[in-house]
Design an enzyme around this catalytic site. Structure first.
Site, PDB file in Angstrom:
ATOM      1  CD  GLU A   2      34.894  36.288  30.694  1.00  0.00           C
ATOM      2  OE1 GLU A   2      35.722  36.106  30.323  1.00  0.00           O
ATOM      3  OE2 GLU A   2      33.964  35.338  31.767  1.00  0.00           O
ATOM      4  CD  GLU A  47      32.648  36.722  36.212  1.00  0.00           C
ATOM      5  OE1 GLU A  47      33.410  35.880  35.525  1.00  0.00           O
ATOM      6  OE2 GLU A  47      31.668  36.446  35.228  1.00  0.00           O
TER       7      GLU A  47
END
Length: 782
Positions: free
Chosen positions: A120, A152
């Site tokens: 992220e 993800e």
């Protein structure tokens, strides 16, 4: 757990490693006890699961600090950059965890096949569409020679304080969501597809970040209690299809941004054609609603290009249907063993060649009309129904092809030459398991050869073959009827969990048997009727209490980006306390005119805090989902005598460190503690000294067995009679000194009687203990 994932038809699991859990104190890195990664590596290999390691140093994961250690809060320099202080801070951990992972990489006989560094680091790029077609364009522009990977994708969602709950989440993101959006990713030729989460579990101790509560169920396919939701069985259909469709691995989408109305002529539908660009034969047509939120029923015909020319499906008449939130993958020129599937509107679950027959299993929703066609080397045989309630219509096509039309209702088995075609509705399809007996060698459990197909059972974990005996391992939740599709030479006898099954044969020549679960009786104790003892765990408010051993909060400077607005720094992490409850004590001499104490305390979302003046409770902030800090005013019950000595005690929750969910961010350093304070009155006192405590030892935590995030700062956790625990780890005897009223072996003989169901009559903290041992009626879950 990994055997449940393997039973899904998945071949890999990604996993996080939390830096702060392994290096709670800078320079002291531990992989002992529950932090040992090796048992996890070994379990994955035993179950035939490859691993994708995601060790950070930042992981996010709704974990405290996003995986960053608490001591980072008092470390100078911007984290998640090439800043020298960050590189130096993370280097020890990265080297240590990298060594553990490297020892288990596939080239050294381990299960690890990929490593993802960081997580992220940046956000999504527009355009934002529910169709995600722009993913493919991004893939081509960034890394076209690598597999199209989604590391993800939504398997559920975390539920924040005051949220709707995980059951509602699991329904919103349930089987229909999976059918629409997971197949949408298949329409983009996604060949590495990672679902976050497949199992979320529990945020034990202080593992979670402030935005979530103890449960991390996530509404995932495998629930927190490890039971299987319907979502699990839906994903199993998709995974098993991909496992027997190697042509999918070399496909490319052909009509991105031109999907609406394509191949159907129905603008309410989108269809993506993905073709095998290596074999130049197999095609996949992914059909879904243009509006993914609609519940409308759409009818359509599908025009496809096949090896015998263009075909409009269905060819025998009628229409295909797409009902509401659904998506279908229709195949063209698809190889199933030695059989050539010309096309199939019914979705393929799996296929296997067993005893010279190609067993092909297709499914659809109840009462849907479908067609499946085969091409043969010569004139097509006549199809016949062997078992089940269904009927078929058949039509010879050009090129030695035969089309079969049917409705999916229950289970019907049709013989077409050397093909056994299983026609299922979705509930029946959910009951099928595809398992592979281990072979030999170092990677025996990873075999994809010689599949055994079994219908029945709540969960079938694995199969093995010894001589002519087939052994099935699994879980039941009632009476199950099995149908076993296996080579006759290796299934002359069949055992389930070690017990032989009584076998009979079906009309199609497969085996059938029945087994009734012997479910344990679960006895839940009546807590109010048990014998309990209690003790006060807040002696800190008593006049006799000494805080001489507490940490003096006397720092005048901090590396924290928030400039202190108090005379000394009152941030818990600056003093080495990063988890659990934090206690503050402020010593002052009264002026005689002070009337109240004002405190702005920060602990993270949904935290609370309470304040005592000496031994008198003067108020609390109970917490809510919106506040991560709260400025409260706490009125003194009566005037204080001028010159008299007093202590203010603040007991606060520490809800975990914030995440830093973008690169070059120090948000995880957001303080926990007293942001500001003051006294009300015409003449106010000065605090002579602030003191703080938290988990026993702070960063030098005392309990090496349970680790730093499983111990808090309450008195009962910091005190008690020491217990020596001796463990045997990797040929080394290790002794640990453990303390705490909550641990086994503590002597509570001097405690008073008290019951937690009654509770306390005054503000404070009470510990309760009970020696009741519940009967071991439920076996431990694996």
């Amino acid at each position: 757990m990994v055997s449940k994932i393997s039973a899904l038809g998945f071949n890999a699991v990604s996993f996080y490693v939390h830096w702060g859990l392994h290096e709670f104190k800078r320079g002291e890195i531990s992989f002992d006890g529950f932090r040992d990664l090796q048992p996890f590596f070994d379990a994955a290999k035993k179950a035939g699961i490859y691993l994708i390691a995601r060790p950070g140093p930042y992981i996010n994961a709704e974990a405290t600090g996003g995986g960053l250690p608490g001591w980072g809060a008092h470390t100078p320099g911007l984290f998640r950059t090439m800043n020298a202080t960050f590189i130096e801070a993370m280097s020890g951990y990265v080297k240590a965890v990298g060594t553990k992972i490297a020892e288990n990489q596939i080239t050294k006989g381990g299960p690890v096949i990929l490593v993802q560094i960081e997580n992220e680091y940046s956000g999504f790029q527009p355009p934002y569409t529910e169709d995600f077609q722009y993913f493919w364009g991004a893939h081509l522009s960034i890394n076209p020679n690598a597999p199209n990977a989604v590391y993800e994708f939504q398997g559920g969602a975390f539920d924040g304080w005051g949220g709707s709950g995980y059951e509602k989440c699991s329904q919103l993101l349930g089987p229909e969501f999976e059918r629409v959006f997971y197949k949408n990713q298949m329409a983009l030729s996604t060949t590495i597809f990672n679902i976050y989460m497949i199992y979320g579990g529990t945020n034990w101790g202080g593992l979670g970040h402030p935005g979530i509560y103890t449960s991390y169920d996530y509404g995932a396919a495998i629930a927190e209690d490890r039971s299987l939701r319907e979502k699990y069985y839906e994903i199993k259909l998709q995974a098993n299809f991909l496992a027997v469709s190697p042509a999918f691995l070399t496909t490319r989408p052909q009509n991105i941004y031109a999907t609406q109305g394509a191949f159907t002529g129905n603008s309410a539908l989108k269809t993506t054609q993905i073709l095998d660009v290596v074999g130049n034969k197999t095609g996949f047509y992914v059909v879904r609603q243009t509006d993914a939120s609609t519940h409308a029923l759409q009818t359509y015909t599908l025009t496809v290009s096949t090896s015998i020319g263009n075909v409009i499906v269905p060819t025998i008449g009628g229409s295909l249907t797409l009902n509401g939130k659904d998506s279908k993958i229709h195949v063209v020129d698809y190889a199933a063993g030695s059989s050539h599937v010309l096309y199939s509107s019914a979705e393929i679950l799996t296929w296997a060649t067993i005893d010279g027959k190609d067993v092909i299993i297709v499914y659809g929703n109840a009462e849907e009309l479908h067609e499946t066609a085969f091409t043969f080397n010569g004139p097509p045989p006549v199809a016949k129904v062997l078992s089940g309630p269904g009927s078929i219509q058949q039509k010879a096509l050009g090129g030695n092809s035969l089309a079969l039309q049917f409705t999916t209702n229950g289970q019907t088995v049709v013989q077409v030459g050397s093909i056994l075609l299983y026609i299922l509705d979705r509930p029946n399809a959910y009951q099928f398991w595809v398992l592979h007996p281990p072979t030999s060698g170092d990677f025996a459990s990873y075999s994809t050869e010689n599949p055994i197909i079994v219908k029945g059972g709540y969960l079938l974990r694995s199969v093995s073959i010894k001589g002519s005996t087939l052994s099935i391992q699994g879980d039941l939740n009632g009476t199950s009827t099995f149908e076993i599709i296996a080579p006759s030479a290796s299934s002359k006898s069949v055992a389930f969990n070690g017990e032989p099954l009584k076998l009979s044969k079906t009309a199609q020549g497969t085996l059938t048997a029945q087994r009734t679960a012997n479910l344990p009786k679960v006895v839940i104790p009546n807590l109010s009727s048990l014998t309990w003892k209690t003790a006060d765990s807040l002696p800190e408010i008593k006049a006799s209490y000494s805080d001489d051993k507490w940490t003096v909060a006397d720092h005048n400077t901090t590396v924290n980006a928030r400039v202190p607005t108090t005379p000394t720094v009152l941030y818990a992490s600056d003093y080495g306390y990063h988890t659990g409850n934090i206690l503050w004590r402020a010593h002052f001499n009264a002026t005689g005119s002070e009337t109240a104490f004002n405190a702005d305390v920060q602990g993270g979302s949904a935290f609370g805090y309470s304040v005592w003046l000496d031994s008198t409770f003067i108020g609390s902030w109970e917490g809510d989902a919106l506040h991560s800090d709260y400025n409260g005013t706490f009125t003194f019950p009566s005037p204080l005598k001028r010159g008299s000595a007093h202590v203010l005690t603040i007991l606060q929750d520490h809800m975990g460190l914030e995440e830093s969910w973008s690169g070059a961010s120090d948000f995880f350093k957001t303080p926990r503690g007293v942001l500001n304070y003051s006294f009300s009155g015409t003449s106010v006192p000065n605090v002579s000294v602030w003191k703080v405590t938290g988990n026993l030892g702070g960063e030098s935590y005392a309990d090496k067995v349970r680790g730093p995030l499983n111990e808090g700062g309450l008195y009962g956790e910091r005190q008690g009679e020491p217990t020596i625990l001796v463990t045997f780890i990797k040929n080394n005897l290790r002794a640990y000194l453990m303390t705490g009223w909550h641990l086994p072996g503590f002597n509570d003989a001097s405690w008073a009687s008290g019951n937690p169901t009654t509770g306390s009559s005054t503000a404070g903290v009470s510990f309760y203990r009970c020696d009741h041992v519940a009967p071991r009626s439920v076996p431990l879950e694996s």
